[in-house]
Design an enzyme around this catalytic site. Structure first.
Site, short mmCIF file in Angstrom:
data_model
loop_
_atom_site.label_atom_id
_atom_site.label_comp_id
_atom_site.label_asym_id
_atom_site.label_seq_id
_atom_site.Cartn_x
_atom_site.Cartn_y
_atom_site.Cartn_z
CG ASP A 105 38.56 37.87 44.50
OD1 ASP A 105 37.39 38.37 44.57
OD2 ASP A 105 39.01 37.23 43.86
CB SER A 112 36.99 33.96 37.76
OG SER A 112 35.87 33.96 38.72
CG HIS A 163 37.40 38.48 40.67
ND1 HIS A 163 37.98 37.11 41.28
CD2 HIS A 163 36.82 37.98 39.62
CE1 HIS A 163 37.61 36.10 40.48
NE2 HIS A 163 36.86 36.61 39.66
#
Length: 653
Positions: free
Chosen positions: A308, A202, A339
């Site tokens: 995601d 991320s 995610h």
């Protein structure tokens, strides 16, 4: 392979003592050394318990907080003591993150910990436990404005990127560092080869993308997991806002308490430079790494969840295409999860592959990983396929056309263009989302226009990024558009919309490397969380009808906009149907416009350009072939995945 936490586990010290001198000589010999057998895998011959643990503060040459002093970022390091004693240099695995203090890393939200003297004790995740015994240093960098670093968070801008780039420079002898935040003695990185691999999920992976885009020397590889490639595309979709907040929310979320006090001016610049109108401003241009893909010297091993809904797969798709255009060496894993880190959906294979990847690019081992298939794709929960090249070489654009159908309100999708003047209409209903539309695709409903192929006679694979060009006339001064691709047919998929985004966390732990009292290598296991569905939305995209221009629309005037759909790799099986749905607000995924428009679609000027393996001819064969008799017992009693709203900013960890 992991050690089971409940069983007897050898310490790294005992492993090192048991290793033979010949093995150590093999591991430490450089590849291709005179008379030496080329090494193919680093082994855990160093003591993790005795490793050197230290902190330095690297000068970034920036003054983000405007206090008249250059900002220094905190860098916590753990490296093998034996290598240092023998004068042997080691490469670096590095994770630069804003989350080490505020929010934690990984599935168990681990934070950095320190002893009473401020020396690092726990390094989150397993990178240190696994790689330090194998002859690597692990370096955990606090981005500017976070934890023990100076400066301010600027959400993907110069300060974020330079925080990490300065550390790569220091590891290669091009920057200064000190033994304390206030100064102290100069700290040297003579223990490092300079070869650095950045990794992270991320925000952390996003920083890796940004640093690679600077072309910094010494960065040999990056492993971005669920990472952003353009910060505008995190907050907006071609003018349509995706969250009811901007980057100032995220910076406030991750900054240290003292940084919040001194960084108000930076916060205001984030507010001023990111208007909620969706306008593309210079602030966003600075935070778009895609145009700088030509600067990338590092190899790239990208991992992304195709479902995601936080860092959407568009980020991966546009970054991948730009890297390909510039000849960057690359590899990819695409999962059915949301995610989620691959450590939590394919753990053993991930650690094995990552080990070989770093051995090759940081230690120079000729282990063949660079000659293996480029892509691993999750086809069903825990079932994977590989591709020598991704997208496959035979992938070509097929232009599919929406048309009126034989059933009122239910359109057709084929290669045949609509007749001039053919239209469909819908009225934006912000209470509905893509799963509502897909569930009612065979029925005329006022909030969407659906276009469906006939049942396929053979499998149809779509691989890459799709684009849908829409010409629509609004009834009001504002309008948002959604375009989704749907596989209509029963399946069992990862439940990406549930808590865990496709995984369930278990109580049992497995261990990946060596442990100390303050830093365990043992982590909770996971398993796939699945759901039986009657349809699967596998790609989507959104836009303001006016595109990136925040001006009001003219009611009654036709506008044409091309929506970029998220990258995917999906096989629509024989017997299923492929659908394209066009609608307005996708509830909880884009914010609604300030009016409730009715839109009339000009079907003759609307088309979906899809990346079909085999191109238009493969699509023609699929829709022309005989339809197999369904044998799946799941035709009844299936459900759509539940929809969740991603938390803006904070959930990027």
């Amino acid at each position: 392979m992991p050690n089971r936490a409940r069983g007897t586990r050898l310490t790294c010290r005992s492993l090192a003592a048991a290793a033979s001198a010949a093995l150590i000589a093999l591991v430490l010999a450089p590849t291709g050394a005179q008379g030496a057998t080329p090494a193919r895998e680093s082994r855990p011959v160093y003591s993790y318990d005795d490793a050197i643990r230290e902190s330095v503060w690297v000068d970034t040459r920036l003054d983000g907080d405007g206090d008249g002093r250059t900002d220094r970022v905190a860098v916590d390091i753990v490296r093998p003591r034996e290598a240092a004693q023998r004068g042997r240099k080691v490469p670096v695995v590095m994770d630069a993150s804003p989350y080490y203090a505020c929010c934690g890393r990984g599935n168990e939200s681990q934070r950095k910990t320190y002893d009473a003297d401020g020396n690092p004790v726990q390094f989150p995740l397993y990178y240190d436990n696994y790689f330090v015994p194998r002859g690597y240093a692990f370096v955990a960098v606090d981005l500017a404005g976070t934890n023990r670093s100076d400066g301010c968070v600027d959400v993907g801008g110069r300060s974020d990127v330079q925080s990490a780039k300065a550390v790569v420079d220091w590891l290669n002898g091009r920057a200064r560092a000190y033994t304390s935040r206030s100064g102290g003695e100069r700290a040297s990185a003579r223990w490092s080869t300079g070869a650095t691999g950045m990794i992270g999920k991320s925000y952390d992976g996003t920083v890796a993308n940004g640093v690679a885009a600077t072309g910094v020397r010494g960065l040999k590889t990056i492993v971005p997991i669920g990472a952003i490639s353009s910060w505008y595309d995190y907050y907006f979709a071609q003018g349509a806002p995706l969250y009811n907040s901007g980057p100032e929310w995220l910076s406030d979320y991750v900054e240290s308490p003292e940084a919040r006090e001194r960084c108000q001016a930076v916060q205001q610049r984030l507010v001023d430079g990111a208007p909620r109108s969706g306008e593309s401003t210079p602030l966003w241009a600075e935070r778009d790494y895609v145009p700088d893909a030509g600067n990338v010297r590092a190899s790239v091993f990208a991992v992304h969840g195709m479902q995601d809904l936080n860092v959407r797969a568009k980020h991966f798709g546009q970054w991948w295409d730009a890297l390909a255009d510039n000849g960057v060496e690359r590899k990819v894993w695409l999962s059915q999860t949301g995610h989620v880190d691959p450590f939590d959906f394919r753990r053993a294979e991930w650690v094995r592959t990552l080990h070989r990847w770093f051995d090759h690019y940081l230690l120079g081992y000729d282990n063949g990983i660079d000659r293996e298939p480029m892509a691993d794709i999750e086809r069903a929960p825990d079932r994977w396929s590989t591709d020598r090249l991704w997208p496959p070489r035979t992938t070509a654009t097929a232009a599919l056309r929406p048309n009126t159908g034989t059933k009122p309100g239910v359109g057709a999708l084929s290669l045949k263009p609509a007749r001039p003047g053919a239209t469909e209409t819908f009225t934006d209903d912000p209470r509905l989302d893509e799963t509502d539309w897909a569930a009612a695709v065979d029925t005329a409903t006022p909030a969407k226009a659906g276009f469906i192929t006939r049942p396929l006679g053979r499998d149809l694979r779509l691989s890459g990024s799709s684009r849908v060009t829409v010409t629509a006339t609004p009834s009001t001064t504002s309008a948002h558009l959604s375009a989704v691709l749907v596989d209509l047919g029963p399946d069992t998929i990862r439940d990406y919309a549930a808590s865990g985004e496709g995984i369930t966390t278990l109580a049992e732990r497995t261990c990946w490397g060596a442990s100390t009292t303050g830093d365990s290598s043992c982590f909770k296991e996971t398993k796939a969380r699945t759901i039986d569905v009657g349809h699967t939305v596998f790609s989507r995209g959104w836009a303001d009808l006016g595109g990136y221009k925040p001006d009001a629309l003219t009611p009654g005037k036709a506008y044409t906009v091309t929506l970029d759909l998220h990258a995917s790799d999906h096989v629509v099986p024989a017997g299923h149907r492929l659908a394209l749905i066009l609608a307005g607000t996708d509830q909880d995924l884009i914010d609604p416009p300030d009016t409730t428009p009715r839109l009339s679609l000009d079907l003759a000027r609307t088309a979906a350009k899809l990346p079909v393996v085999g191109g238009a001819s493969a699509f023609a064969r699929a829709v022309a072939g005989p339809v197999p008799v369904p044998t799946d017992s799941r035709l009844g009693g299936v459900a759509a995945p539940r929809q969740i709203r991603p938390i803006p900013g904070g959930s990027t960890r």
